[in-house]
Design a protein around this motif. Structure first.
Motif, PDB file in Angstrom:
ATOM      1  N   GLY A   2     -19.892  14.472  -0.897  1.00 10.57           N
ATOM      2  CA  GLY A   2     -18.792  14.323   0.054  1.00 10.57           C
ATOM      3  C   GLY A   2     -19.273  14.446   1.488  1.00 10.57           C
ATOM      4  O   GLY A   2     -18.948  13.601   2.342  1.00 10.57           O
ATOM      5  N   MET A   3     -20.057  15.471   1.768  1.00 11.09           N
ATOM      6  CA  MET A   3     -20.531  15.642   3.143  1.00 11.09           C
ATOM      7  C   MET A   3     -21.525  14.551   3.531  1.00 11.09           C
ATOM      8  O   MET A   3     -21.594  14.147   4.697  1.00 11.09           O
ATOM      9  N   ASN A   4     -22.280  14.017   2.558  1.00 13.16           N
ATOM     10  CA  ASN A   4     -23.181  12.923   2.869  1.00 13.16           C
ATOM     11  C   ASN A   4     -22.417  11.639   3.184  1.00 13.16           C
ATOM     12  O   ASN A   4     -22.787  10.894   4.103  1.00 13.16           O
ATOM     13  N   ARG A   5     -21.351  11.381   2.459  1.00 11.31           N
ATOM     14  CA  ARG A   5     -20.525  10.211   2.762  1.00 11.31           C
ATOM     15  C   ARG A   5     -19.886  10.347   4.140  1.00 11.31           C
ATOM     16  O   ARG A   5     -19.813   9.372   4.908  1.00 11.31           O
ATOM     17  N   GLN A   6     -19.433  11.548   4.470  1.00  6.32           N
ATOM     18  CA  GLN A   6     -18.810  11.774   5.775  1.00  6.32           C
ATOM     19  C   GLN A   6     -19.815  11.571   6.906  1.00  6.32           C
ATOM     20  O   GLN A   6     -19.509  10.978   7.943  1.00  6.32           O
ATOM     21  N   PHE A   7     -21.025  12.076   6.707  1.00  3.52           N
ATOM     22  CA  PHE A   7     -22.048  11.904   7.729  1.00  3.52           C
ATOM     23  C   PHE A   7     -22.404  10.428   7.890  1.00  3.52           C
ATOM     24  O   PHE A   7     -22.554   9.930   9.013  1.00  3.52           O
ATOM     25  N   ALA A   8     -22.519   9.728   6.758  1.00  3.91           N
ATOM     26  CA  ALA A   8     -22.812   8.298   6.817  1.00  3.91           C
ATOM     27  C   ALA A   8     -21.726   7.545   7.570  1.00  3.91           C
ATOM     28  O   ALA A   8     -22.015   6.664   8.389  1.00  3.91           O
ATOM     29  N   ALA A   9     -20.466   7.901   7.324  1.00  2.00           N
ATOM     30  CA  ALA A   9     -19.356   7.240   8.021  1.00  2.00           C
ATOM     31  C   ALA A   9     -19.423   7.506   9.519  1.00  2.00           C
ATOM     32  O   ALA A   9     -19.133   6.620  10.333  1.00  2.00           O
ATOM     33  N   SER A  10     -19.818   8.725   9.888  1.00  2.75           N
ATOM     34  CA  SER A  10     -19.893   9.062  11.313  1.00  2.75           C
ATOM     35  C   SER A  10     -21.019   8.329  12.023  1.00  2.75           C
ATOM     36  O   SER A  10     -20.955   8.082  13.224  1.00  2.75           O
ATOM     37  N   MET A  11     -22.064   7.971  11.275  1.00  6.35           N
ATOM     38  CA  MET A  11     -23.221   7.298  11.866  1.00  6.35           C
ATOM     39  C   MET A  11     -23.118   5.774  11.805  1.00  6.35           C
ATOM     40  O   MET A  11     -23.913   5.070  12.446  1.00  6.35           O
ATOM     41  N   GLU A  12     -22.130   5.285  11.081  1.00  2.00           N
ATOM     42  CA  GLU A  12     -22.059   3.849  10.781  1.00  2.00           C
ATOM     43  C   GLU A  12     -22.011   2.991  12.039  1.00  2.00           C
ATOM     44  O   GLU A  12     -22.693   1.967  12.135  1.00  2.00           O
ATOM     45  N   ASN A  13     -21.223   3.377  13.016  1.00  2.00           N
ATOM     46  CA  ASN A  13     -21.074   2.570  14.230  1.00  2.00           C
ATOM     47  C   ASN A  13     -21.818   3.158  15.421  1.00  2.00           C
ATOM     48  O   ASN A  13     -21.525   2.824  16.565  1.00  2.00           O
ATOM     49  N   SER A  14     -22.778   4.017  15.131  1.00  2.00           N
ATOM     50  CA  SER A  14     -23.562   4.638  16.189  1.00  2.00           C
ATOM     51  C   SER A  14     -24.778   3.777  16.518  1.00  2.00           C
ATOM     52  O   SER A  14     -25.113   2.846  15.776  1.00  2.00           O
ATOM     53  N   PRO A  15     -25.491   4.084  17.595  1.00  2.00           N
ATOM     54  CA  PRO A  15     -26.705   3.319  17.921  1.00  2.00           C
ATOM     55  C   PRO A  15     -27.892   3.626  17.004  1.00  2.00           C
ATOM     56  O   PRO A  15     -28.917   2.960  17.103  1.00  2.00           O
ATOM     57  N   PHE A  16     -27.767   4.620  16.151  1.00  2.00           N
ATOM     58  CA  PHE A  16     -28.872   4.971  15.258  1.00  2.00           C
ATOM     59  C   PHE A  16     -29.163   3.848  14.266  1.00  2.00           C
ATOM     60  O   PHE A  16     -28.247   3.160  13.800  1.00  2.00           O
ATOM     61  N   ASP A  17     -30.429   3.688  13.932  1.00  5.02           N
ATOM     62  CA  ASP A  17     -30.817   2.919  12.742  1.00  5.02           C
ATOM     63  C   ASP A  17     -30.623   3.875  11.576  1.00  5.02           C
ATOM     64  O   ASP A  17     -31.501   4.677  11.265  1.00  5.02           O
ATOM     65  N   PHE A  18     -29.477   3.787  10.945  1.00  6.41           N
ATOM     66  CA  PHE A  18     -29.101   4.731   9.892  1.00  6.41           C
ATOM     67  C   PHE A  18     -28.876   3.977   8.596  1.00  6.41           C
ATOM     68  O   PHE A  18     -28.194   2.948   8.565  1.00  6.41           O
ATOM     69  N   ARG A  19     -29.444   4.493   7.505  1.00  7.16           N
ATOM     70  CA  ARG A  19     -29.262   3.900   6.178  1.00  7.16           C
ATOM     71  C   ARG A  19     -28.717   4.984   5.239  1.00  7.16           C
ATOM     72  O   ARG A  19     -29.143   6.137   5.315  1.00  7.16           O
ATOM     73  N   TYR A  20     -27.817   4.581   4.375  1.00  2.00           N
ATOM     74  CA  TYR A  20     -27.306   5.512   3.361  1.00  2.00           C
ATOM     75  C   TYR A  20     -27.419   4.845   1.997  1.00  2.00           C
ATOM     76  O   TYR A  20     -26.962   3.719   1.800  1.00  2.00           O
ATOM     77  N   VAL A  21     -28.041   5.553   1.067  1.00  2.00           N
ATOM     78  CA  VAL A  21     -28.197   5.059  -0.306  1.00  2.00           C
ATOM     79  C   VAL A  21     -27.596   6.081  -1.251  1.00  2.00           C
ATOM     80  O   VAL A  21     -27.983   7.254  -1.250  1.00  2.00           O
ATOM     81  N   GLU A  22     -26.632   5.626  -2.034  1.00  2.00           N
ATOM     82  CA  GLU A  22     -26.010   6.488  -3.039  1.00  2.00           C
ATOM     83  C   GLU A  22     -26.146   5.810  -4.398  1.00  2.00           C
ATOM     84  O   GLU A  22     -25.965   4.600  -4.523  1.00  2.00           O
TER      85      GLU A  22
END
Length: 254
Positions: free
Chosen positions: A206-226
């Protein structure tokens, strides 16, 4: 590849500590890259090497992997305890750089970890983005406030957390990965690339999904794999390839 165990006195920790290292055997020649690989709570410096095929991936990419000891510190300068964050980010790289002829190019320096170590890896990279090009969190504690406020936390663990964060379990901005990532964006600083992997049945999903959602539209090169899995070595072993693909091939596959 060579597997080294280093026992050394630490001025920061004021005691002897243990470091496990996997490194190519061509001594005297800087390796292509350096990965600091952090253990979880309840594990130690040897666990990644004993329970996964990390050496195989390190050999494939000519990477030196450094696995330090951090107890149950949450990679934090503890309120009632030792300064593990300073040790991991300051003393450890200098020591290993001298001993192991590391490639210290920030573009070839990475940090990763599981669970407690996932939190530590994110904190390292988000605090010092000029030192780490990429960070990987396996089933990490991405919301430390949520973890500290878990009503199901056993009393013994609560006392441990109080030793780390203080009696009131107060989280400072420099201990919160949300605050750290927002600060980097606000200050226009270099942003590390970040990968988070978590099992769909993991208690931290749950907290990983929330963090991924918060980073989704940020300038970070962010990847989430579940993917299928829980908080165990079967999942972490499976996603070592995901992590090394991200670190060295700049791709992610579920």
């Amino acid at each position: 590849m060579a597997h080294l165990t280093i026992d050394t006195g630490s001025p920061t920790l004021r005691m002897t500590t243990n470091i496990h290292v996997i490194s190519p055997v061509d001594t005297g020649i800087p390796t292509s890259s350096t990965l600091y690989l952090l253990h979880g709570a309840g594990d130690n410096a040897s666990t990644w090497h004993r329970l996964t095929t990390v050496e195989m991936f390190a050999a494939r990419y000519g990477c030196t992997v450094i696995m330090p000891e951090a107890g149950r510190s949450f990679y934090t300068d503890m309120v009632y305890g030792l300064d593990y964050f300073h040790y991991i980010t300051e003393e450890l790289p200098k020591l290993c750089g001298r001993l192991l002829h590391l490639n210290t190019d920030p573009e070839r320096t990475f940090v990763a970890g599981l669970s407690m170590g996932g939190y530590g890896a994110l904190k390292c990279a988000l605090t010092y983005p000029e030192r780490y090009a990429k960070a990987v969190s396996f089933s990490g504690v991405t919301d430390i406030r949520q973890r500290l406020n878990d009503p199901a936390m056993p009393e013994g663990m609560r006392r441990e957390m109080q030793a780390v964060f203080g009696p009131e379990l107060e989280v400072k901005p420099d201990q919160d990965v949300y605050a750290l990532s927002a600060k980097l964006i606000e200050e226009g600083r270099r942003l590390p690339a970040v990968l988070c992997c978590c099992g769909s049945e993991d208690p931290f999903v749950g907290m990983n999904r929330q963090f991924a959602a918060s980073m989704e539209n940020s300038p970070f090169d962010f990847r989430y794999v579940e993917g299928p899995g829980t908080h165990d070595w079967l999942f972490w072993e499976e996603h070592l390839k995901t992590a090394f693909d991200f670190l060295f091939e700049d791709k992610t596959q579920e």
